[in-house]
Design an enzyme around this catalytic site. Structure first.
Site, short mmCIF file in Angstrom:
data_model
loop_
_atom_site.label_atom_id
_atom_site.label_comp_id
_atom_site.label_asym_id
_atom_site.label_seq_id
_atom_site.Cartn_x
_atom_site.Cartn_y
_atom_site.Cartn_z
N TRP A 158 0.71 -1.42 0.12
CA TRP A 158 0.26 -0.03 0.12
C TRP A 158 1.09 1.14 -0.11
O TRP A 158 1.13 1.70 0.24
CB TRP A 158 -1.07 0.55 0.92
CG TRP A 158 -1.68 -0.79 1.05
CD1 TRP A 158 -2.98 -0.98 0.38
CD2 TRP A 158 -1.67 -2.30 1.69
NE1 TRP A 158 -3.19 -1.90 0.42
CE2 TRP A 158 -3.75 -3.16 1.51
CE3 TRP A 158 -1.16 -3.23 2.27
CZ2 TRP A 158 -3.10 -4.11 1.55
CZ3 TRP A 158 -1.13 -4.33 2.78
CH2 TRP A 158 -2.10 -4.78 2.29
N HIS A 174 -6.55 1.98 2.12
CA HIS A 174 -7.77 1.16 2.53
C HIS A 174 -9.14 1.41 2.81
O HIS A 174 -8.35 2.13 3.97
CB HIS A 174 -7.28 -0.18 2.42
CG HIS A 174 -6.89 -0.60 3.12
ND1 HIS A 174 -5.92 -1.70 3.42
CD2 HIS A 174 -6.03 -0.25 4.20
CE1 HIS A 174 -4.98 -1.76 4.78
NE2 HIS A 174 -5.78 -1.24 4.48
N ARG A 200 -3.40 5.76 -2.61
CA ARG A 200 -2.14 5.78 -2.82
C ARG A 200 -1.59 6.15 -3.82
O ARG A 200 -1.64 6.87 -4.75
CB ARG A 200 -2.67 4.24 -3.49
CG ARG A 200 -3.31 3.53 -2.98
CD ARG A 200 -3.41 1.93 -2.93
NE ARG A 200 -4.78 1.04 -2.19
CZ ARG A 200 -5.51 -0.10 -2.36
NH1 ARG A 200 -4.26 -0.26 -3.33
NH2 ARG A 200 -5.53 -0.59 -1.34
N GLN A 214 -13.25 2.57 -1.85
CA GLN A 214 -13.56 1.24 -2.15
C GLN A 214 -14.64 0.88 -0.57
O GLN A 214 -15.05 2.02 -0.27
CB GLN A 214 -12.13 0.64 -1.14
CG GLN A 214 -10.97 0.78 -1.92
CD GLN A 214 -9.80 -0.53 -0.95
OE1 GLN A 214 -10.04 -0.31 0.05
NE2 GLN A 214 -9.23 -0.54 -1.93
N VAL A 257 -5.31 -11.82 6.99
CA VAL A 257 -6.83 -12.59 6.55
C VAL A 257 -5.90 -13.89 6.22
O VAL A 257 -5.00 -14.21 5.93
CB VAL A 257 -7.59 -12.74 4.81
CG1 VAL A 257 -8.52 -11.26 5.17
CG2 VAL A 257 -6.87 -12.46 3.64
N ALA A 311 -13.72 -11.13 5.65
CA ALA A 311 -13.88 -9.38 5.19
C ALA A 311 -13.57 -9.03 3.53
O ALA A 311 -13.22 -10.14 3.47
CB ALA A 311 -12.85 -8.93 6.62
C1 YSA Z 1 -8.71 -7.62 1.56
C2 YSA Z 1 -9.51 -8.48 3.07
C3 YSA Z 1 -9.58 -8.73 3.23
O1 YSA Z 1 -9.80 -8.65 4.18
C4 YSA Z 1 -10.52 -6.88 3.39
C5 YSA Z 1 -9.94 -6.13 2.30
C6 YSA Z 1 -8.93 -6.12 1.67
C7 YSA Z 1 -9.16 -5.33 0.38
C8 YSA Z 1 -7.54 -4.57 1.01
N1 YSA Z 1 -8.00 -3.96 1.82
C9 YSA Z 1 -6.93 -4.09 -0.95
O2 YSA Z 1 -7.20 -2.48 -0.34
N2 YSA Z 1 -6.64 -4.73 -1.80
S1 YSA Z 1 -6.58 -4.53 -2.99
O3 YSA Z 1 -5.30 -3.52 -3.09
O4 YSA Z 1 -5.89 -5.35 -3.85
O5 YSA Z 1 -7.81 -3.18 -2.97
C10 YSA Z 1 -9.31 -3.87 -3.77
C11 YSA Z 1 -9.55 -2.75 -3.84
O6 YSA Z 1 -9.47 -1.37 -4.91
C12 YSA Z 1 -8.78 -3.85 -5.76
O7 YSA Z 1 -8.68 -5.13 -5.51
C13 YSA Z 1 -9.25 -2.46 -6.80
O8 YSA Z 1 -10.69 -2.90 -6.90
C14 YSA Z 1 -9.63 -1.49 -6.11
N3 YSA Z 1 -8.04 -0.66 -6.37
C15 YSA Z 1 -6.57 -0.54 -5.79
N4 YSA Z 1 -5.84 0.10 -6.40
C16 YSA Z 1 -6.36 0.78 -6.59
C17 YSA Z 1 -7.99 0.23 -7.14
N5 YSA Z 1 -8.78 1.06 -8.30
C18 YSA Z 1 -8.17 2.19 -8.83
N6 YSA Z 1 -6.95 2.33 -8.64
C19 YSA Z 1 -6.16 1.84 -8.03
N7 YSA Z 1 -5.18 2.54 -7.71
#
Ligand code: YSA
Length: 347
Positions: A158, A174, A200, A214, A257, A311
């Site tokens: 992140w 997030h 981010r 999100q 998780v 989650a």
């Molecule tokens: C995972 C497990 C859990 O128990 C709960 C939540 C999560 C998600 C975790 N917090 C997370 O942020 N995962 S992620 O970095 O893969 O982002 C989740 C989703 O946000 C991605 O699948 C995507 O749909 C979106 N996302 C992430 N970065 C992005 C983005 N969308 C647009 N631009 C970006 N830079």
């Protein structure tokens, strides 16, 4: 030249110039030239005493009569010019009150806000309550409570905007920090969704923004299983995209998780054939998810031997892209009204 000749000559010139004066400026200049303190007629009257005695009565009467005559002529000319100005203004500034009015431009909710509303409704029907959390967050909730200790390489996943040094306050990367905040304040059963903005420090492309939205989901109770997680996300996808869209769960790693999965839908832009949005894979990741890690449950005072939970964190822009066929995530924050108007709908 006698005084009478002087008066007649002045009358002739003054009358001619006044008739020729076509603007307010010109008649004001005329008044100054003849009737003003240094005007020709004023000076003539002031010099009466220097005239020969026998000319003075005629010159005095004639001069004063001319003054009255010129003053009246000036007043009449001035009134005519003012009236002319007014008439012209009325003609040019006229408003046609019978013309139809211009319809007001109505605003509409942003597509991301519309998606948040829709998701909240879908999850409400599945028993989830919508709550909100802070965008400026402590590293404690953004990382520590989520089983991401300081200096753990997982923090690099992140790319974080730090608000302070040495890095205790962040723009949340997030919506997951709300997991800890909610669980600390609630006893199970817990069922919440948390929509909101996250930030981010990362490069932009067709599917990545530095500011995105999100929707976090969290369910904790006795005997919650992975099947509940799959069922919940599959039902959400069915309601959002219809049953023809395919979904996919694959193993993934998130420190908070165990086990973890990523959740994807087949790419609506290319129909699964592969494009720049899905990076040729035919699938676009919608979110991360999994079973809440026992360490996270312990950190908020829940007994992992009694309670379990799932989650997930969904990307709201990505969901909207797949639903509406938007092929570039940057369009959402681009403020182009031509793009936004396509999502306008009656309130
Ligand atoms: C995972 C497990 C859990 O128990 C709960 C939540 C999560 C998600 C975790 N917090 C997370 O942020 N995962 S992620 O970095 O893969 O982002 C989740 C989703 O946000 C991605 O699948 C995507 O749909 C979106 N996302 C992430 N970065 C992005 C983005 N969308 C647009 N631009 C970006 N830079």
């Amino acid at each position: 030249m006698t005084a009478e000749d002087t008066i007649n000559d002045m009358r002739m010139r003054a009358t001619k110039h006044l008739a020729e004066a076509g603007s307010r400026e010109e008649i004001i200049a005329w008044e100054r030239a003849f009737l003003g303190p240094k005007g020709e007629l004023t000076l003539f009257l002031r010099r009466l005493a220097s005239l020969p005695v026998d000319e003075r009565p005629t010159a005095g009467r004639g001069g004063n009569a001319l003054k009255t005559e010129l003053t009246e002529a000036w007043n009449a000319r001035h009134a005519a010019l003012v009236a002319g100005d007014l008439e012209q203004r009325l003609a040019t500034d006229a408003v046609d009150v019978t013309l139809p009015g211009r319809p007001p431009i109505l605003g509409a909710a942003h597509p991301v806000s519309q998606m948040i509303d829709e998701l909240s409704e879908i999850f409400a029907l599945l028993g989830f309550q919508t709550v909100f959390g802070p965008e400026v967050e402590t590293a404690h909730y953004n990382f520590d409570v989520l089983n991401i200790p300081k200096d753990h390489p997982a923090r690099d996943v992140w790319d974080t905007f730090y608000v302070d040094l040495p890095g205790e306050i962040v723009l949340r990367t997030h919506t997951s920090p709300m997991q800890g905040r909610v669980m600390e304040q609630t006893q199970p059963p817990v069922r919440v969704v948390v929509p909101g903005r996250v930030y981010r420090y990362e490069a932009q492309d067709a599917s990545h923004e530095w500011m995105l939205h999100q929707l976090e989901g969290l369910a904790v109770d006795r005997a919650i299983t992975m099947a509940d997680l799959k069922g919940t996300l599959s039902e959400m996808a069915r309601q959002l995209f219809g049953s023809e869209r395919r979904t996919r769960f694959r193993c993934d790693f998130f420190p908070f998780v165990e086990p973890g999965v990523d959740f994807a839908v087949d790419c609506a832009i290319c129909g699964g054939a592969g494009c720049r949005v899905c990076k040729g894979s035919g699938w676009l990741e919608m979110g991360g998810a999994g079973m809440v890690h026992p360490n996270v449950l312990r950190a908020v005072g829940y007994d992992p031997d009694v309670y379990s939970g799932f989650a997930f964190g969904l990307g709201i822009e990505r969901l909207t892209m797949m639903r509406s066929g938007v092929d570039d995530v940057r369009a959402f924050a681009g403020n182009d009204l031509r793009f936004l108007r396509q999502f306008a709908r009656a309130a």
